[in-house]
Design a protein around this motif. Structure first.
Motif, short mmCIF file in Angstrom:
data_model
loop_
_atom_site.label_atom_id
_atom_site.label_comp_id
_atom_site.label_asym_id
_atom_site.label_seq_id
_atom_site.Cartn_x
_atom_site.Cartn_y
_atom_site.Cartn_z
N UNK A 1 23.46 42.44 19.68
CA UNK A 1 22.43 42.97 18.80
C UNK A 1 23.13 43.86 17.76
N UNK A 2 22.85 43.58 16.49
CA UNK A 2 23.54 44.32 15.43
C UNK A 2 22.55 45.10 14.59
N UNK A 3 22.84 46.39 14.40
CA UNK A 3 22.04 47.25 13.55
C UNK A 3 22.80 47.45 12.25
N UNK A 4 22.30 46.84 11.18
CA UNK A 4 23.03 46.87 9.91
C UNK A 4 23.05 48.26 9.29
N UNK A 5 22.06 49.10 9.63
CA UNK A 5 22.01 50.45 9.05
C UNK A 5 23.06 51.36 9.69
N UNK A 6 23.14 51.33 11.00
CA UNK A 6 24.12 52.17 11.70
C UNK A 6 25.46 51.48 11.86
N UNK A 7 25.47 50.15 11.61
CA UNK A 7 26.68 49.33 11.74
C UNK A 7 27.25 49.41 13.16
N UNK A 8 26.33 49.31 14.12
CA UNK A 8 26.70 49.35 15.54
C UNK A 8 26.28 48.03 16.19
N UNK A 9 27.19 47.46 17.00
CA UNK A 9 26.92 46.24 17.75
C UNK A 9 26.68 46.60 19.21
N UNK A 10 25.56 46.15 19.76
CA UNK A 10 25.24 46.35 21.18
C UNK A 10 25.49 45.04 21.92
N UNK A 11 26.16 45.14 23.08
CA UNK A 11 26.48 43.95 23.88
C UNK A 11 25.80 44.08 25.23
N UNK A 12 24.97 43.10 25.52
CA UNK A 12 24.28 43.09 26.81
C UNK A 12 25.14 42.35 27.82
N UNK A 13 25.66 43.07 28.83
CA UNK A 13 26.54 42.46 29.82
C UNK A 13 26.63 43.33 31.07
N UNK A 14 26.89 42.69 32.19
CA UNK A 14 27.11 43.43 33.44
C UNK A 14 28.60 43.73 33.65
N UNK A 15 29.45 42.96 32.98
CA UNK A 15 30.90 43.15 33.11
C UNK A 15 31.40 43.88 31.86
#
Length: 428
Positions: A20-34
């Protein structure tokens, strides 16, 4: 680890995860258990409830989530001196080593001007900004450039008087198979002192090119069509330097064509007269021979008439051959004078119109020559046959006619080669 290897490894680590990418904050979120593997590779990653997140600004190169993200924030990369990467998980990743000018697509080297054209487009904008700030009392190429509204203004003393070209803040989608730098370099060279009036011709062609004098995307079109506009401006500039009128030359050359065609039609008319007379002459001679029944003196008169006819028509035909050859030489000479003019040496594509006329004249001359050859051989063969028939009627045997026939055939071949068809037509 260099920037390219770092991006390649990063791509392998995150490509199979939900992002998931937030273009305003320029932060990428990764959904993962590992998360351990990601944390080991991305030291700036921060744990969140369902995975990790990290800022794309913590690398030694500029990182963009996709092409849309890059096109919006492209100036950020332009103003840096860094390499650039576009993740593009749904299509093809891109990486560009700016210092070495090496482009990678899906981590394979490729000849593409995707990023280089972005640099060239920025230089293109800066060039027009520079020209708008130049003070020149005699000639102002760009009258105003409003960078806030992204509008470029041209004015002219002629109608409609004003041209406004705009462009979006986003990077347009240019053809990455075309290197626009070469054309921009040509534009810059057009303003060298040696090309004193060329910028004026470029400005005039820009006015002519845009029907919509308030084009909201016109500046982008100008960038893409700059080569075409420069070519038109340079052609008109060369015409101005050589004091030429291309339309007048075309009109004069059209008159040359009509002159040559008139001469060809005159030759054709004369040949047609001979062609019409040939069967009448042959038929009259044959009928006379048939009625004479072998009377020596009248038959000899007919033979003399046939030989005289052959000599006279051959002489006339030689004149026609000479006329055709003269027309060919004149047409080639006129074309060479035009071809060797400095303007046409520099603008060979402008010769296409004149080359078509020259080829048309040559094809007609060639057809006339073929027709004249056919007529000559028919006249010779039919007349010789009548002479042989006349001699046979005088009780001269065929065996006694073989040697004279061979001598006559040899003479005709000699006459044809030396006098009638001594030179080939040329189309140079």
């Amino acid at each position: 680890m260099n920037n390219f290897n770092h991006f390649q490894n990063l791509f392998e680590v995150i490509k199979d995860h939900e992002l998931n990418y937030n273009s305003d904050t320029e932060i990428i979120s990764i959904k993962t258990n590992d998360i351990s593997k990601i944390e080991n590779f991305i030291t700036s990653a921060t744990k969140i409830n369902e995975g990790v997140e990290f800022s794309i600004n913590n690398f030694d190169y500029l990182f963009f989530f996709d092409e849309s993200d890059f096109c919006i924030k492209w100036k950020k990369w332009i103003n840096s001196n860094k390499d650039v990467a576009i993740l593009n998980l749904r299509s093809k990743s891109k990486f560009y080593q700016k210092t070495d000018n090496i482009f990678y697509e899906n981590f394979i080297k490729k000849n593409s001007f995707y990023f280089k054209n972005a640099i060239t487009y920025n230089d293109f904008i800066n060039f027009f900004i520079l020209k708008s700030n130049e003070e020149n009392n005699k000639f102002q190429f760009v009258d105003n450039f409003d960078t806030n509204s992204r509008k470029l203004f041209f004015t002219s003393s002629k109608e409609p008087g004003k041209l406004v070209l705009s462009y979006p803040s986003e990077l347009p989608n240019f053809d990455d198979n075309i290197d626009y730098f070469i054309v921009l370099d040509n534009l810059k060279n057009s303003f060298e002192p040696i090309n004193k009036y060329l910028p004026l011709f470029i400005k005039n062609e820009i006015f002519k090119y845009f029907d919509d004098k308030n084009d909201t995307n016109g500046f982008v079109t100008l960038f893409e069509k700059l080569k075409e506009i420069l070519n038109l401006a340079d052609k008109n500039y060369q015409i101005y330097l050589h004091d030429l009128s291309l339309d007048k030359i075309k009109s004069d050359y059209k008159e040359y064509k009509q002159k040559y065609f008139a001469s060809q039609n005159d030759i054709l008319s004369k040949i047609t007269t001979q062609v019409i007379a040939l069967p009448i002459s042959i038929a009259a001679s044959a009928f006379s021979l048939y009625n004479l029944k072998g009377d020596i003196f009248p038959t000899l008169i007919v033979i003399f008439g046939l030989i005289s006819y052959i000599i006279y028509v051959t002489f006339i035909v030689s004149i026609y051959f000479g006329d055709i050859l003269t027309l060919n030489i004149m047409a080639q000479k006129d074309y060479k004078i035009l071809k060797n003019h400095p303007f046409f040496i520099e603008n060979t594509d402008e010769l296409t119109y004149f080359n078509e006329i020259k080829d048309n004249i040559f094809d007609r001359l060639k057809s006339l020559k073929i027709g004249l050859n056919i007529f000559t051989f028919i006249m010779w063969i039919s007349s010789i046959c009548l002479v042989i028939y006349s001699l046979k009627m005088l009780s001269i045997t065929i065996n006694n006619l073989i040697l004279p026939f061979l001598i006559v055939a040899f003479l005709f071949c000699l006459i044809y080669v030396r006098f009638l068809n001594k030179l080939e037509l040329k189309n140079e």
